[in-house]
Design an enzyme around this catalytic site. Structure first.
Site, PDB file in Angstrom:
ATOM      1  CB  ILE A 218      -0.978  -0.012   1.195  1.00 59.51           C
ATOM      2  CG1 ILE A 218      -1.814  -1.303   1.166  1.00 59.51           C
ATOM      3  CG2 ILE A 218      -1.898   1.210   1.163  1.00 59.51           C
ATOM      4  CD1 ILE A 218      -2.631  -1.565   2.427  1.00 59.51           C
TER       5      ILE A 218
ATOM      6  CB  SER B  47      -7.322  -3.245   9.689  1.00 56.87           C
ATOM      7  OG  SER B  47      -7.982  -4.393   9.236  1.00 56.87           O
TER       8      SER B  47
ATOM      9  CE1 TYR C  83      -2.275  -6.209  10.964  1.00 54.73           C
ATOM     10  CE2 TYR C  83      -4.557  -6.919  10.683  1.00 54.73           C
ATOM     11  CZ  TYR C  83      -3.503  -6.086  10.334  1.00 54.73           C
ATOM     12  OH  TYR C  83      -3.688  -5.128   9.363  1.00 54.73           O
TER      13      TYR C  83
ATOM     14  CE  LYS D 216      -2.825  -2.580  11.546  1.00 55.56           C
ATOM     15  NZ  LYS D 216      -1.838  -1.613  11.047  1.00 55.56           N
TER      16      LYS D 216
ATOM     17  CE1 TYR E 132      -5.566   2.479   5.063  1.00 60.80           C
ATOM     18  CE2 TYR E 132      -4.101   0.580   4.937  1.00 60.80           C
ATOM     19  CZ  TYR E 132      -4.302   1.950   5.057  1.00 60.80           C
ATOM     20  OH  TYR E 132      -3.206   2.761   5.156  1.00 60.80           O
TER      21      TYR E 132
ATOM     22  CG  ASN F 276      -4.404 -11.279   2.266  1.00 59.83           C
ATOM     23  OD1 ASN F 276      -3.287 -10.846   2.499  1.00 59.83           O
ATOM     24  ND2 ASN F 276      -5.352 -11.287   3.179  1.00 59.83           N
TER      25      ASN F 276
ATOM     26  NE  ARG G 242      -8.686 -17.286   6.191  1.00 63.24           N
ATOM     27  CZ  ARG G 242      -8.219 -16.326   5.399  1.00 63.24           C
ATOM     28  NH1 ARG G 242      -7.093 -16.536   4.735  1.00 63.24           N
ATOM     29  NH2 ARG G 242      -8.867 -15.195   5.229  1.00 63.24           N
TER      30      ARG G 242
HETATM   31  P1  NAD Z   1       3.327  -4.704   3.409  1.00 66.04           P
HETATM   32  O1  NAD Z   1       3.906  -5.792   4.249  1.00 66.04           O
HETATM   33  O2  NAD Z   1       3.341  -4.876   1.939  1.00 66.04           O
HETATM   34  O3  NAD Z   1       4.048  -3.319   3.751  1.00 66.04           O
HETATM   35  C1  NAD Z   1       4.538  -3.012   5.037  1.00 66.04           C
HETATM   36  C2  NAD Z   1       5.953  -2.459   4.882  1.00 66.04           C
HETATM   37  O4  NAD Z   1       6.453  -2.122   6.165  1.00 66.04           O
HETATM   38  C3  NAD Z   1       6.929  -3.470   4.261  1.00 66.04           C
HETATM   39  O5  NAD Z   1       7.624  -2.840   3.208  1.00 66.04           O
HETATM   40  C4  NAD Z   1       7.861  -3.835   5.417  1.00 66.04           C
HETATM   41  O6  NAD Z   1       9.167  -4.117   4.952  1.00 66.04           O
HETATM   42  C5  NAD Z   1       7.797  -2.591   6.278  1.00 66.04           C
HETATM   43  N1  NAD Z   1       8.021  -2.798   7.722  1.00 66.04           N
HETATM   44  C6  NAD Z   1       7.439  -3.721   8.525  1.00 66.04           C
HETATM   45  N2  NAD Z   1       7.859  -3.563   9.795  1.00 66.04           N
HETATM   46  C7  NAD Z   1       8.703  -2.495   9.798  1.00 66.04           C
HETATM   47  C8  NAD Z   1       9.456  -1.820  10.791  1.00 66.04           C
HETATM   48  N3  NAD Z   1       9.429  -2.245  12.062  1.00 66.04           N
HETATM   49  N4  NAD Z   1      10.198  -0.754  10.428  1.00 66.04           N
HETATM   50  C9  NAD Z   1      10.250  -0.326   9.151  1.00 66.04           C
HETATM   51  N5  NAD Z   1       9.563  -0.936   8.152  1.00 66.04           N
HETATM   52  C10 NAD Z   1       8.812  -2.008   8.471  1.00 66.04           C
HETATM   53  O7  NAD Z   1       1.844  -4.438   3.950  1.00 66.04           O
HETATM   54  P2  NAD Z   1       0.672  -3.560   3.326  1.00 66.04           P
HETATM   55  O8  NAD Z   1      -0.377  -4.465   2.821  1.00 66.04           O
HETATM   56  O9  NAD Z   1       1.235  -2.520   2.440  1.00 66.04           O
HETATM   57  O10 NAD Z   1       0.099  -2.906   4.670  1.00 66.04           O
HETATM   58  C11 NAD Z   1       0.465  -1.605   5.095  1.00 66.04           C
HETATM   59  C12 NAD Z   1      -0.284  -1.274   6.367  1.00 66.04           C
HETATM   60  O11 NAD Z   1      -1.684  -1.370   6.126  1.00 66.04           O
HETATM   61  C13 NAD Z   1       0.010  -2.229   7.540  1.00 66.04           C
HETATM   62  O12 NAD Z   1       0.065  -1.471   8.725  1.00 66.04           O
HETATM   63  C14 NAD Z   1      -1.202  -3.149   7.556  1.00 66.04           C
HETATM   64  O13 NAD Z   1      -1.455  -3.655   8.844  1.00 66.04           O
HETATM   65  C15 NAD Z   1      -2.311  -2.204   7.104  1.00 66.04           C
HETATM   66  N6  NAD Z   1      -3.458  -2.912   6.488  1.00 66.04           N
HETATM   67  C16 NAD Z   1      -3.247  -3.743   5.421  1.00 66.04           C
HETATM   68  C17 NAD Z   1      -4.331  -4.441   4.873  1.00 66.04           C
HETATM   69  C18 NAD Z   1      -4.140  -5.390   3.719  1.00 66.04           C
HETATM   70  O14 NAD Z   1      -5.012  -6.227   3.495  1.00 66.04           O
HETATM   71  N7  NAD Z   1      -3.046  -5.297   2.945  1.00 66.04           N
HETATM   72  C19 NAD Z   1      -5.624  -4.257   5.398  1.00 66.04           C
HETATM   73  C20 NAD Z   1      -5.808  -3.389   6.475  1.00 66.04           C
HETATM   74  C21 NAD Z   1      -4.700  -2.717   7.004  1.00 66.04           C
HETATM   75  N1  UFG Z   2     -10.203 -16.979   1.020  1.00 64.01           N
HETATM   76  C1  UFG Z   2     -10.307 -18.211   0.406  1.00 64.01           C
HETATM   77  N2  UFG Z   2      -9.156 -18.842   0.026  1.00 64.01           N
HETATM   78  C2  UFG Z   2      -7.921 -18.313   0.231  1.00 64.01           C
HETATM   79  C3  UFG Z   2      -7.823 -17.043   0.864  1.00 64.01           C
HETATM   80  C4  UFG Z   2      -8.991 -16.420   1.259  1.00 64.01           C
HETATM   81  O1  UFG Z   2     -11.405 -18.723   0.215  1.00 64.01           O
HETATM   82  O2  UFG Z   2      -6.902 -18.939  -0.136  1.00 64.01           O
HETATM   83  C5  UFG Z   2     -11.439 -16.264   1.403  1.00 64.01           C
HETATM   84  C6  UFG Z   2     -11.569 -15.987   2.894  1.00 64.01           C
HETATM   85  O3  UFG Z   2     -12.141 -17.090   3.560  1.00 64.01           O
HETATM   86  C7  UFG Z   2     -12.441 -14.729   2.884  1.00 64.01           C
HETATM   87  C8  UFG Z   2     -12.022 -14.000   1.611  1.00 64.01           C
HETATM   88  O4  UFG Z   2     -11.420 -14.994   0.780  1.00 64.01           O
HETATM   89  O5  UFG Z   2     -13.789 -15.089   2.784  1.00 64.01           O
HETATM   90  C9  UFG Z   2     -11.033 -12.876   1.848  1.00 64.01           C
HETATM   91  O6  UFG Z   2      -9.925 -13.375   2.584  1.00 64.01           O
HETATM   92  P1  UFG Z   2      -8.555 -12.549   2.734  1.00 64.01           P
HETATM   93  O7  UFG Z   2      -7.610 -13.407   3.498  1.00 64.01           O
HETATM   94  O8  UFG Z   2      -8.113 -12.056   1.404  1.00 64.01           O
HETATM   95  O9  UFG Z   2      -8.995 -11.258   3.564  1.00 64.01           O
HETATM   96  P2  UFG Z   2      -9.675 -11.119   5.012  1.00 64.01           P
HETATM   97  O10 UFG Z   2     -10.973 -10.434   4.833  1.00 64.01           O
HETATM   98  O11 UFG Z   2      -9.663 -12.409   5.734  1.00 64.01           O
HETATM   99  O12 UFG Z   2      -8.645 -10.149   5.753  1.00 64.01           O
HETATM  100  C10 UFG Z   2      -8.035  -9.017   5.122  1.00 64.01           C
HETATM  101  C11 UFG Z   2      -6.638  -8.802   5.708  1.00 64.01           C
HETATM  102  C12 UFG Z   2      -6.755  -8.386   7.162  1.00 64.01           C
HETATM  103  C13 UFG Z   2      -7.630  -7.169   7.244  1.00 64.01           C
HETATM  104  C14 UFG Z   2      -8.991  -7.413   6.622  1.00 64.01           C
HETATM  105  C15 UFG Z   2      -9.757  -6.115   6.584  1.00 64.01           C
HETATM  106  O13 UFG Z   2      -5.878  -9.997   5.623  1.00 64.01           O
HETATM  107  O14 UFG Z   2      -5.476  -8.056   7.651  1.00 64.01           O
HETATM  108  O15 UFG Z   2      -8.828  -7.867   5.272  1.00 64.01           O
HETATM  109  O16 UFG Z   2     -11.033  -6.296   6.102  1.00 64.01           O
HETATM  110  F1  UFG Z   2      -7.811  -6.853   8.546  1.00 64.01           F
END
Ligand code: NAD
Ligand code: UFG
Length: 339
Positions: A14, A126, A150, A154, A178, A200, A294
């Site tokens: 992101i 999140s 996790y 948050k 998000y 995911n 899951r």
């Molecule tokens: P990501 O793992 O791709 O990016 C996180 C980045 O932070 C990575 O580049 C990693 O190297 C860096 N990092 C981790 N720990 C660190 C530290 N201690 N110091 C410096 N750098 C560090 O993850 P993302 O999907 O881009 O998520 C970004 C943020 O959004 C996270 O806080 C995550 O919890 C939040 N978020 C993500 C999702 C999702 O589904 N991707 C959903 C809700 C919230």
């Molecule tokens: N799913 C499958 N097969 C897979 C992976 C996922 O069927 O291999 C299903 C899950 O059961 C769920 C949906 O796809 O119904 C989405 O699953 P994700 O793992 O992609 O996402 P989640 O909603 O479980 O969680 C994600 C992030 C969390 C975040 C949340 C916010 O992983 O960190 O979205 O809504 F908090």
């Protein structure tokens, strides 16, 4: 001279997309990332997209000395804090790592900001903070809960930010919740690059489409949803990135601010909807099996998007076709590069 924004975790999924839109909006970006879940080559890709290479410091948000040096050396006006660990399953195995990275990382960063007099902070929260939804769509006043470490991290950081805001004037804080970020930059140059087996849905589906993995496991088809599979609010990562620029601008215009908003589309799609949309976008078949639920998964979750629109003037505009097309372009280009 444009303002400098510190983007922690800026080489991640992101953060890299947010860096692109920040640069395109006229900001200078300084990335701090320890590269624990991303690659340095992302900087070249960002430079190719925007024509500007972001400044980069390899370091950890838990390293107070490094942060103090960073704030002393540059005129940073705001911080977007993406750095952290995000795998729900892993957080149950390694809870201390999650509290250390996500909570201690945030307190260390905020303390350094406070000392440097930087008080504008945008936080990656999140939809996981809503727990199992009592009603849909999810409004920001829905009760919060967490079922895994996790999610707890948050909640703790959200609360800490509220306490900090109340403790002294001048803080301008956005807590952005998000929903499910997917897709990639339309160039195919940056995207989501999970290490090992993706947790995911979307990256897993994409890897089945390229042939890297044989079949998707669909976790449960007996939920109380239209086709029995889990329903989520998938949001294109470019829309999500634009939501950050809108939140940053809103904070910068305010004397003080405490914003908490959902970043989602307001629309829910099932696992099978996503599989179908991906097959259409890629022209590839995505083989799947129905597997048991899951543990810890909820049936359905989508956002109420009104508050984000009212406060930020922001709405997501990209649909699941674009999410899947862009995710596919990124995945196919990566597969081609890997040979
Ligand atoms: P990501 O793992 O791709 O990016 C996180 C980045 O932070 C990575 O580049 C990693 O190297 C860096 N990092 C981790 N720990 C660190 C530290 N201690 N110091 C410096 N750098 C560090 O993850 P993302 O999907 O881009 O998520 C970004 C943020 O959004 C996270 O806080 C995550 O919890 C939040 N978020 C993500 C999702 C999702 O589904 N991707 C959903 C809700 C919230
Ligand atoms: N799913 C499958 N097969 C897979 C992976 C996922 O069927 O291999 C299903 C899950 O059961 C769920 C949906 O796809 O119904 C989405 O699953 P994700 O793992 O992609 O996402 P989640 O909603 O479980 O969680 C994600 C992030 C969390 C975040 C949340 C916010 O992983 O960190 O979205 O809504 F908090």
């Amino acid at each position: 001279m444009s303002e400098t924004i510190l983007v922690t975790g800026g080489t991640g999924f992101i953060g890299s997309h947010a860096t692109v839109v920040l640069q395109q909006a006229g900001y200078r970006v300084l990335i701090l990332d320890n590269l624990c879940n991303s690659a340095i080559s992302v900087l070249d890709a960002i430079a190719e997209i925007t024509g500007q290479r972001p400044d980069f410091v390899q370091g950890d948000v838990r390293d107070r000395q490094a942060l103090d040096a960073l704030f002393r050396s540059r005129a940073i006006s705001a911080v977007l804090h993406f750095a952290g660990l995000k795998a729900v399953g892993e957080s149950t195995q390694k809870p201390l790592d999650y509290y250390d990275n996500n909570v201690h990382g945030s307190t260390t960063l905020l303390a350094a900001m406070r000392q440097a007099g930087v008080r504008t902070f945008v936080f990656s929260s999140s939809a996981t903070v809503y727990g199992d939804p009592q009603k849909l769509p999810l409004t920001e006043d829905h009760p919060r809960s967490a079922t895994n470490p996790y999610g707890h991290t948050k909640l703790v950081v959200e609360d800490m930010l509220e306490n900090l805001y109340r403790s002294e004037p001048g803080w301008r804080i956005a807590r952005l919740r998000y929903f499910n970020p997917v897709g990639a930059h339309p160039s195919g140059l940056i995207g989501e690059a999970p290490q090992g087996v993706p947790n995911n849905l979307m990256p897993y589906v994409a890897q089945v489409a390229t042939g890297r993995r044989p079949r998707l496991q669909v976790y449960g088809n007996d939920y109380d949803t239209p086709d029995g599979t889990g329903v989520r609010d998938y949001i294109h990562v470019m829309d999500l990135a634009l939501g950050h620029v809108a939140a940053l601008r809103r904070c910068q215009q305010a004397g003080q601010e405490m914003l908490t908003v959902n970043l989602g589309t307001g629309v829910g799609y099932s696992v099978l909807d996503m599989v179908k949309a991906f097959e259409q976008a890629s022209g590839k078949a995505v083989a799947y099996d129905i597997a048991p639920r899951r543990p810890g998964d909820i049936a359905a979750c989508w956002a109420d998007t009104e508050l984000a629109f009212q406060t930020l003037g922001w709405r997501a505009t990209k649909d699941i076709r674009e999410m899947c097309e862009d995710a596919w372009r990124w995945e196919a280009m990566q597969a081609a590069r890997a040979g």
